[in-house]
Motif scaffolding. Structure first.
Motif, mmCIF file in Angstrom:
data_model
loop_
_atom_site.group_PDB
_atom_site.id
_atom_site.type_symbol
_atom_site.label_atom_id
_atom_site.label_comp_id
_atom_site.label_asym_id
_atom_site.label_seq_id
_atom_site.Cartn_x
_atom_site.Cartn_y
_atom_site.Cartn_z
ATOM 1 N N GLY A 102 0.809 -1.215 0.000
ATOM 2 C CA GLY A 102 0.000 0.000 0.000
ATOM 3 C C GLY A 102 0.840 1.262 0.000
ATOM 4 N N LEU A 103 1.845 1.335 0.873
ATOM 5 C CA LEU A 103 2.715 2.505 0.937
ATOM 6 C C LEU A 103 3.571 2.619 -0.324
ATOM 7 N N ARG A 114 2.584 6.645 -7.083
ATOM 8 C CA ARG A 114 1.537 7.451 -7.697
ATOM 9 C C ARG A 114 1.573 8.926 -7.291
ATOM 10 N N ASP A 115 2.298 9.250 -6.225
ATOM 11 C CA ASP A 115 2.354 10.627 -5.739
ATOM 12 C C ASP A 115 3.811 11.068 -5.673
ATOM 13 N N PRO A 116 4.240 12.008 -6.515
ATOM 14 C CA PRO A 116 5.647 12.433 -6.530
ATOM 15 C C PRO A 116 6.151 12.946 -5.188
ATOM 16 N N LEU A 117 5.307 13.658 -4.452
ATOM 17 C CA LEU A 117 5.736 14.171 -3.155
ATOM 18 C C LEU A 117 5.999 13.042 -2.168
ATOM 19 N N VAL A 118 5.118 12.048 -2.177
ATOM 20 C CA VAL A 118 5.304 10.891 -1.294
ATOM 21 C C VAL A 118 6.537 10.106 -1.709
ATOM 22 N N HIS A 161 12.195 8.467 -0.433
ATOM 23 C CA HIS A 161 13.642 8.453 -0.660
ATOM 24 C C HIS A 161 14.376 9.254 0.415
ATOM 25 N N ALA A 162 13.795 10.368 0.850
ATOM 26 C CA ALA A 162 14.431 11.174 1.895
ATOM 27 C C ALA A 162 14.513 10.392 3.202
#
Length: 250
Positions: free
Chosen positions: A125-126, A132-136, A141-142
Motif C-alpha cells: 500500500g505505501l 503514484r504521488d511524486p511528493l510521497v 527516498h528522503a
C-alpha cells in the motif's frame, strides 16, 4: 536537485578553502575526503535524477531496488567519508544538536529506525502510494537516505563525542542489521505472487515476468547488503586483530 547538490558542493568547497591544511599528509587526506564527498553527491544525483529513477518508478521493480541500494549503501558511506572530522565534531557539539544526535545515532535506535523505515516503505500500500504521488515518492527516498545516514554512523563516525563502535560491537551491530532485513528480503524473493500492480501492468524492458522482476529486486537487495556488511565485518575483524596484537590503528 541539481541546485541543492550544487549548493552543498559550493559550501563544502568554501569550507575546504578556508580551512586548507598546510601539512602534506593532512592535505592529502583532505583531497581524499573532497573526492569522496564529490563522488557521494554525484552518486546521489545518479540515483535520483538519472533514468534509474524513471525506470524504477514505472517499469522495473528490480531497478527501483537498485536505486534504494545506492541510497543505502553507497551515498551515505561516501558522504560520511568526505566530511572532515573537525566539521562533524563542531556540528555534533552544538547545544541543540548534541542530545538529538546521541539519541538518533545510538546503535540500537539507528538500526531499528533504519530497518523499520526501509521495511515499511516496501509494504504494498505505501509502496504503490509513493509510485503514484511524486511528493510521497520524494518523502520515501528522503526517509530512506536519512535513516541510512544514521545507520552508518556507529560504523563510520569520526567524532570523539559520538565515536564509532569498537570492532567487537560493530560485528554484533552488523549482524543485527542483517537479521532485521531478512523479513523484507524473504518477503520479496520467495513470494509466489506479485505485490505491486504497477509492475504487473508495466511494459517489460527485460525478458522477465513481473514476479521474476520482483524476485530479482529481492536478490539485488540481499546481495548489496551482504557485500556491504561482509566488507564491514572484514574490516572490524582486522581492526580487532590489530588491537589484540597491540598495534596502533590509523
Amino acid at each position: 536537485l541539481p541546485a541543492v547538490l550544487l549548493t552543498l558542493f559550493l559550501l563544502y568547497a568554501v569550507g575546504i578553502v578556508r580551512h586548507r591544511p598546510r601539512k602534506v599528509r593532512a592535505l592529502r587526506a583532505a583531497r581524499r575526503r573532497f573526492m569522496a564527498f564529490c563522488l557521494g553527491l554525484a552518486t546521489l544525483y545518479i540515483a535520483l535524477a538519472s533514468p534509474i529513477d524513471a525506470i524504477g518508478e514505472h517499469d522495473l521493480f528490480s531497478v527501483h531496488m537498485l536505486q534504494h541500494v545506492i541510497l543505502v549503501y553507497l551515498v551515505p558511506v561516501l558522504l560520511w567519508r568526505g566530511l572532515p572530522p573537525s566539521w562533524l565534531s563542531a556540528w555534533v557539539s552544538l547545544p541543540g544538536i548534541a542530545p538529538l544526535m546521541r539519541w538518533l545515532a545510538h546503535p540500537v535506535w539507528a538500526a531499528v529506525m533504519f530497518n523499520v523505515i526501509f521495511t515499511a516503505w516496501h509494504i504494498p500500500g505505501l509502496y504503490e502510494w509513493a509510485l503514484r504521488d511524486p511528493l510521497v515518492h520524494r518523502l520515501e527516498h528522503a526517509m530512506i537516505l536519512v535513516s541510512a545516514l544514521f545507520m552508518w554512523w556507529p560504523i563510520l563516525s569520526s567524532t570523539p563525542q559520538l565515536p564509532r563502535l569498537t570492532p567487537g560491537a560493530q560485528v554484533l551491530y552488523v549482524l543485527g542489521l542483517a537479521i532485521g532485513q531478512i523479513p523484507v528480503v524473504a518477503y520479496l524473493t520467495f513470494s509466489r505472487e506479485v505485490f505491486y500492480p504497477t509492475y504487473e501492468m508495466a511494459q517489460h524492458l527485460l525478458p522477465l515476468s513481473a514476479l521474476e522482476d520482483q524476485q530479482l529486486g529481492g536478490i539485488v537487495m540481499k546481495l548489496a547488503s551482504m557485500g556491504a556488511f561482509v566488507a564491514v565485518l572484514a574490516k572490524a575483524f582486522w581492526r580487532w586483530h590489530r588491537e589484540e596484537n597491540g598495534h596502533v590503528l590509523a
